[in-house]
Enzyme design. Structure first.
Site, PDB file in Angstrom:
ATOM      1  N   LYS A 188       1.411  -5.585   5.653  1.00 20.94           N
ATOM      2  CA  LYS A 188       2.162  -6.541   4.473  1.00 20.94           C
ATOM      3  C   LYS A 188       1.452  -7.615   5.619  1.00 20.94           C
ATOM      4  CE  LYS A 188       6.494  -4.242   3.488  1.00 20.94           C
ATOM      5  NZ  LYS A 188       7.923  -4.627   3.968  1.00 20.94           N
ATOM      6  N   TYR A 245       8.499  -4.693  -6.193  1.00 21.97           N
ATOM      7  CA  TYR A 245       9.338  -4.663  -5.896  1.00 21.97           C
ATOM      8  C   TYR A 245      11.664  -4.678  -7.240  1.00 21.97           C
ATOM      9  CZ  TYR A 245       7.663  -4.231  -0.693  1.00 21.97           C
ATOM     10  OH  TYR A 245       6.945  -4.104   0.046  1.00 21.97           O
ATOM     11  N   ASN A 262       8.149  -6.307   8.606  1.00 20.51           N
ATOM     12  CA  ASN A 262       7.184  -5.153   9.151  1.00 20.51           C
ATOM     13  C   ASN A 262       6.798  -4.629   8.776  1.00 20.51           C
ATOM     14  OD1 ASN A 262       8.436  -4.934   6.735  1.00 20.51           O
ATOM     15  ND2 ASN A 262      10.070  -3.321   6.843  1.00 20.51           N
ATOM     16  N   HIS A 301       3.881  -1.599   4.090  1.00 23.08           N
ATOM     17  CA  HIS A 301       4.580  -0.344   3.196  1.00 23.08           C
ATOM     18  C   HIS A 301       4.267   0.568   3.161  1.00 23.08           C
ATOM     19  CE1 HIS A 301       6.409   0.250  -0.926  1.00 23.08           C
ATOM     20  NE2 HIS A 301       5.512   0.537  -1.172  1.00 23.08           N
ATOM     21  N   GLU A 324       3.384   3.544  -7.686  1.00 21.77           N
ATOM     22  CA  GLU A 324       2.961   2.747  -7.733  1.00 21.77           C
ATOM     23  C   GLU A 324       1.496   2.232  -6.949  1.00 21.77           C
ATOM     24  OE1 GLU A 324       4.852   2.682  -3.558  1.00 21.77           O
ATOM     25  OE2 GLU A 324       6.556   2.281  -4.461  1.00 21.77           O
TER      26      GLU A 324
END
Ligand code: ATP
Ligand code: MG
Length: 140
Positions: free
Chosen positions: A11, A51, A114, A117, A128
């Site tokens: 990320k 998302y 964080n 993913h 995905e």
């Protein structure tokens, strides 16, 4: 146990801090093979689509703004039980709850920022992976 694949994203908080190599080392040390990888900048629309399952959640706008704020590295990881193994290496969503040695314990800044993913089921992994990669781009 079968060799399977999962979709991973490094990320923006991690690409901003130049942590791609350190995070990839965690995957490889755990026996996960990076069989596809590219660095891209998501638009807010793409992040929103990726998302979409979270679109009713209060953090959806924050999440999609963050995910489109800087480059991400999207990758396909392959290994024994890849979805669960990757999630073990990632650690809990909230870094405060993550086990020692996990990516999120070592690198994540907060629940939102964080660092990584990972897909949460084999079914979602297939969806995905297809969101970002053509079959010809995945070389196991
Ligand atoms: P990911 O899907 O990113 O691998 P996850 O499966 O551990 O993480 P999800 O519940 O799917 O967690 O949430 C998706 C992402 O949304 C989280 O990784 C986090 O970045 C963000 N998020 C989740 N809950 C919150 C929250 N309460 N506040 C801010 N951001 C959140
Ligand atoms: Mg999730």
């Amino acid at each position: 146990m079968a060799v399977t694949r999962t979709l991973s994203i490094i990320k923006p908080d991690a690409t901003n801090r130049n942590l791609t190599g350190k995070i990839n080392a965690k995957f490889e040390e755990a026996g996960l093979r990076i069989v596809a990888q590219k660095r891209i900048r998501l638009t807010k629309e793409q992040a929103g689509k990726f998302y979409e399952v979270h679109k009713e959640r209060p953090f959806y706008d924050e999440l999609t703004t963050f995910m489109s704020s800087a480059p991400v590295v999207v990758q396909v990881l392959e290994g024994e039980n890849a979805v669960a193994e990757n999630r073990r290496v990632m650690g809990a969503t909230n870094p405060a709850d993550a086990d020692p040695g996990t990516i999120r314990k070592e690198f994540a800044l907060s629940m939102g920022e964080n660092s990584v993913h990972g897909s949460d089921s084999d079914e979602n992994a297939a969806i995905e992976i297809a969101f970002f990669f053509a079959d010809t781009e995945i070389v196991g």
